[in-house]
Design a protein around this motif. Sequence first.
Motif, mmCIF file in Angstrom:
data_model
loop_
_atom_site.group_PDB
_atom_site.id
_atom_site.type_symbol
_atom_site.label_atom_id
_atom_site.label_comp_id
_atom_site.label_asym_id
_atom_site.label_seq_id
_atom_site.Cartn_x
_atom_site.Cartn_y
_atom_site.Cartn_z
ATOM 1 N N GLU A 98 -11.304 3.364 -1.592
ATOM 2 C CA GLU A 98 -10.631 3.789 -0.368
ATOM 3 C C GLU A 98 -9.470 4.742 -0.655
ATOM 4 O OE1 GLU A 98 -11.187 3.498 2.694
ATOM 5 O OE2 GLU A 98 -12.336 1.689 3.137
ATOM 6 N N ARG A 99 -8.975 5.349 0.415
ATOM 7 C CA ARG A 99 -7.740 6.122 0.310
ATOM 8 C C ARG A 99 -6.572 5.167 0.068
ATOM 9 N NH1 ARG A 99 -9.275 7.942 5.468
ATOM 10 N NH2 ARG A 99 -7.292 7.081 6.190
ATOM 11 N N GLU A 100 -5.528 5.697 -0.505
ATOM 12 C CA GLU A 100 -4.391 4.852 -0.860
ATOM 13 C C GLU A 100 -3.771 4.184 0.362
ATOM 14 O OE1 GLU A 100 -0.067 5.217 -3.184
ATOM 15 O OE2 GLU A 100 -1.398 6.951 -2.998
ATOM 16 N N ASP A 101 -3.720 4.896 1.496
ATOM 17 C CA ASP A 101 -3.078 4.325 2.682
ATOM 18 C C ASP A 101 -3.907 3.221 3.339
ATOM 19 O OD1 ASP A 101 -5.007 6.227 3.391
ATOM 20 O OD2 ASP A 101 -4.054 6.630 5.320
ATOM 21 N N ARG A 102 -5.144 3.034 2.901
ATOM 22 C CA ARG A 102 -5.989 1.993 3.479
ATOM 23 C C ARG A 102 -6.050 0.742 2.602
ATOM 24 N NH1 ARG A 102 -8.859 3.355 7.791
ATOM 25 N NH2 ARG A 102 -10.230 1.567 7.451
ATOM 26 N N VAL A 103 -5.465 0.798 1.430
ATOM 27 C CA VAL A 103 -5.461 -0.363 0.551
ATOM 28 C C VAL A 103 -4.556 -1.445 1.147
ATOM 29 C CG1 VAL A 103 -4.862 -1.212 -1.747
ATOM 30 C CG2 VAL A 103 -5.898 1.053 -1.475
ATOM 31 N N PRO A 104 -5.041 -2.692 1.274
ATOM 32 C CA PRO A 104 -4.216 -3.761 1.855
ATOM 33 C C PRO A 104 -2.918 -3.960 1.089
ATOM 34 C CG PRO A 104 -6.514 -4.452 1.684
ATOM 35 C CD PRO A 104 -6.402 -3.146 0.961
ATOM 36 N N LYS A 105 -1.839 -4.169 1.821
ATOM 37 C CA LYS A 105 -0.530 -4.394 1.227
ATOM 38 C C LYS A 105 -0.281 -5.902 1.055
ATOM 39 C CE LYS A 105 0.563 -0.011 1.235
ATOM 40 N NZ LYS A 105 -0.714 0.505 1.774
ATOM 41 N N LEU A 106 0.532 -6.240 0.084
ATOM 42 C CA LEU A 106 0.797 -7.640 -0.242
ATOM 43 C C LEU A 106 1.366 -8.398 0.956
ATOM 44 C CD1 LEU A 106 1.031 -9.959 -2.274
ATOM 45 C CD2 LEU A 106 3.238 -9.015 -2.980
ATOM 46 N N GLU A 107 2.339 -7.826 1.637
ATOM 47 C CA GLU A 107 2.957 -8.511 2.773
ATOM 48 C C GLU A 107 1.945 -8.755 3.878
ATOM 49 O OE1 GLU A 107 6.290 -6.262 4.039
ATOM 50 O OE2 GLU A 107 7.402 -6.476 2.157
ATOM 51 N N THR A 108 1.088 -7.764 4.137
ATOM 52 C CA THR A 108 0.088 -7.910 5.192
ATOM 53 C C THR A 108 -0.919 -8.988 4.841
ATOM 54 O OG1 THR A 108 0.315 -5.527 5.513
ATOM 55 C CG2 THR A 108 -1.456 -6.616 6.704
ATOM 56 N N LEU A 109 -1.290 -9.051 3.575
ATOM 57 C CA LEU A 109 -2.230 -10.093 3.137
ATOM 58 C C LEU A 109 -1.637 -11.485 3.344
ATOM 59 C CD1 LEU A 109 -3.725 -8.652 -0.182
ATOM 60 C CD2 LEU A 109 -5.006 -9.258 1.874
ATOM 61 N N ASN A 110 -0.392 -11.659 2.974
ATOM 62 C CA ASN A 110 0.239 -12.979 3.110
ATOM 63 C C ASN A 110 0.429 -13.388 4.560
ATOM 64 O OD1 ASN A 110 0.537 -13.895 0.426
ATOM 65 N ND2 ASN A 110 2.309 -12.548 0.104
ATOM 66 N N ASN A 111 0.439 -12.417 5.471
ATOM 67 C CA ASN A 111 0.617 -12.729 6.889
ATOM 68 C C ASN A 111 -0.697 -13.070 7.597
ATOM 69 O OD1 ASN A 111 3.408 -12.379 6.895
ATOM 70 N ND2 ASN A 111 3.249 -10.176 7.298
ATOM 71 N N LEU A 112 -1.814 -12.959 6.895
ATOM 72 C CA LEU A 112 -3.094 -13.304 7.507
ATOM 73 C C LEU A 112 -3.162 -14.797 7.793
ATOM 74 C CD1 LEU A 112 -5.624 -11.194 5.394
ATOM 75 C CD2 LEU A 112 -4.774 -10.712 7.688
ATOM 76 N N GLY A 113 -3.787 -15.148 8.915
ATOM 77 C CA GLY A 113 -3.896 -16.557 9.277
ATOM 78 C C GLY A 113 -4.673 -17.367 8.263
ATOM 79 N N CYS A 114 -5.678 -16.754 7.641
ATOM 80 C CA CYS A 114 -6.495 -17.500 6.682
ATOM 81 C C CYS A 114 -5.698 -17.890 5.443
ATOM 82 C CB CYS A 114 -7.733 -16.697 6.293
ATOM 83 S SG CYS A 114 -7.379 -15.129 5.468
ATOM 84 N N VAL A 121 -0.147 -18.331 -1.270
ATOM 85 C CA VAL A 121 0.834 -17.260 -1.138
ATOM 86 C C VAL A 121 0.684 -16.341 -2.348
ATOM 87 C CG1 VAL A 121 3.261 -16.642 -0.985
ATOM 88 C CG2 VAL A 121 2.435 -18.720 0.139
ATOM 89 N N LEU A 122 0.399 -15.084 -2.093
ATOM 90 C CA LEU A 122 0.224 -14.127 -3.177
ATOM 91 C C LEU A 122 1.569 -13.570 -3.612
ATOM 92 C CD1 LEU A 122 -2.831 -12.141 -1.732
ATOM 93 C CD2 LEU A 122 -2.886 -14.016 -3.365
ATOM 94 N N THR A 123 1.721 -13.362 -4.899
ATOM 95 C CA THR A 123 2.925 -12.736 -5.434
ATOM 96 C C THR A 123 2.536 -11.450 -6.162
ATOM 97 O OG1 THR A 123 2.810 -13.919 -7.555
ATOM 98 C CG2 THR A 123 4.001 -14.991 -5.743
ATOM 99 N N LYS A 124 3.474 -10.533 -6.226
ATOM 100 C CA LYS A 124 3.211 -9.267 -6.902
ATOM 101 C C LYS A 124 2.863 -9.487 -8.366
ATOM 102 C CE LYS A 124 5.248 -4.704 -7.726
ATOM 103 N NZ LYS A 124 6.438 -3.834 -7.495
ATOM 104 N N GLN A 125 3.612 -10.370 -9.007
ATOM 105 C CA GLN A 125 3.368 -10.638 -10.424
ATOM 106 C C GLN A 125 2.004 -11.280 -10.629
ATOM 107 O OE1 GLN A 125 5.449 -9.541 -12.682
ATOM 108 N NE2 GLN A 125 4.214 -10.265 -14.421
#
Length: 354
Positions: A98-114, A121-125
């Motif tokens: 994908e294009r770089e702007d479409r790659v899921p961001k860490l904060e958005t992933l952690n905010n998903l209901g699932c 909880v995902l961490t950058k490290q």
Amino acid sequence: MELEDQWWKGQLAADIYQALRYKELKLPSFKGQSPQLNLRRYFADLIAIVSNRFRLCPTARHLAVYLLDLFMDRYDVTVQQLHMVSLSCLLLASKFEEREDRVPKLETLNNLGCMSSMNLVLTKQGLLHMELLLLETFQWNLYLPTAAHFTDYYLSIAVHEGDLHDGWPMTCLEKTKLYMAKYVDYFLEVSLQDHVFLCFAPSLVAAACVAASRLILHLSPTWPPRLQRLTGYAWENLIPCTEKLLIAHDSDVKEANKQKCQQPNQQQQQGQTAYHTSAQYLNRTNAQYPQQAPQPVTAPNHLPASYLSHSTANGPQSINTQTISTSLDPKSNIPNRAFQVSMHYTCAAPCFDR
């Protein structure tokens, strides 16, 4: 520059296709030896859910599931770790496809209901560590063709104005192409549901998706010479994979019809009407087709008989992707029963207006 509507005729498209076929020959082998193989369907669905949430392209989704399959085949990891592995595979695949702007961001992933339902909880490290482990496992090579990488090329000639629908010339080529694209997308997702499709080359799975779609849409011949030349596969090569796709499709339709039977009585009566409308054509031969095709039925009934007499009326049924809160019990493997697949249909029930 080639004309946009004839890109598949250009040398660039042919070169890309040949490069994919060459890389396909060097794909890692899948042995199906993971101790967590029974959980594979669950995590493939997790990838599909998150992928759909971020509207990632099919190639990213298919590459992510393929990376997960290869990783599970080599390592024995816990269920909690598999959640992290699955999402890391999706992130790597999206960065590659994908294009770089479409790659899921860490904060958005952690905010998903699932994520909360999985208590994860995902961490950058943690993601960086897992991505490095994945890259080292694949020797930093993510150029791994999947079935989704071949379908656009095959779809370019999947439908031709010379094709016949139920033995009659088509009157709406564009509508037929639209249905073909929808069904191929459907069968692509079917191929993600079970690891049995990893026994076939990705280009063959893509070709089988086109062949299965032509069967469902009653297009003849099922596998014309132009598709055989483009894909390099004869009809006989496609039969085993195509049968598995059609069996899975039949199972999905049965499940959809079962759910319809649980709806109010009014909808049940409509379903019964549709059943009789389509069933009356099941035993007709080509010579018995009426001059005017019957009108499309509202709720088709799919019988578990040979696809020589299998009919469908509407677009592809959606795959019931499991929610994250569901049990981890995977869907049972596709039954190993023979489906007779013919080059021609003998059923006149239409799938779309002619």
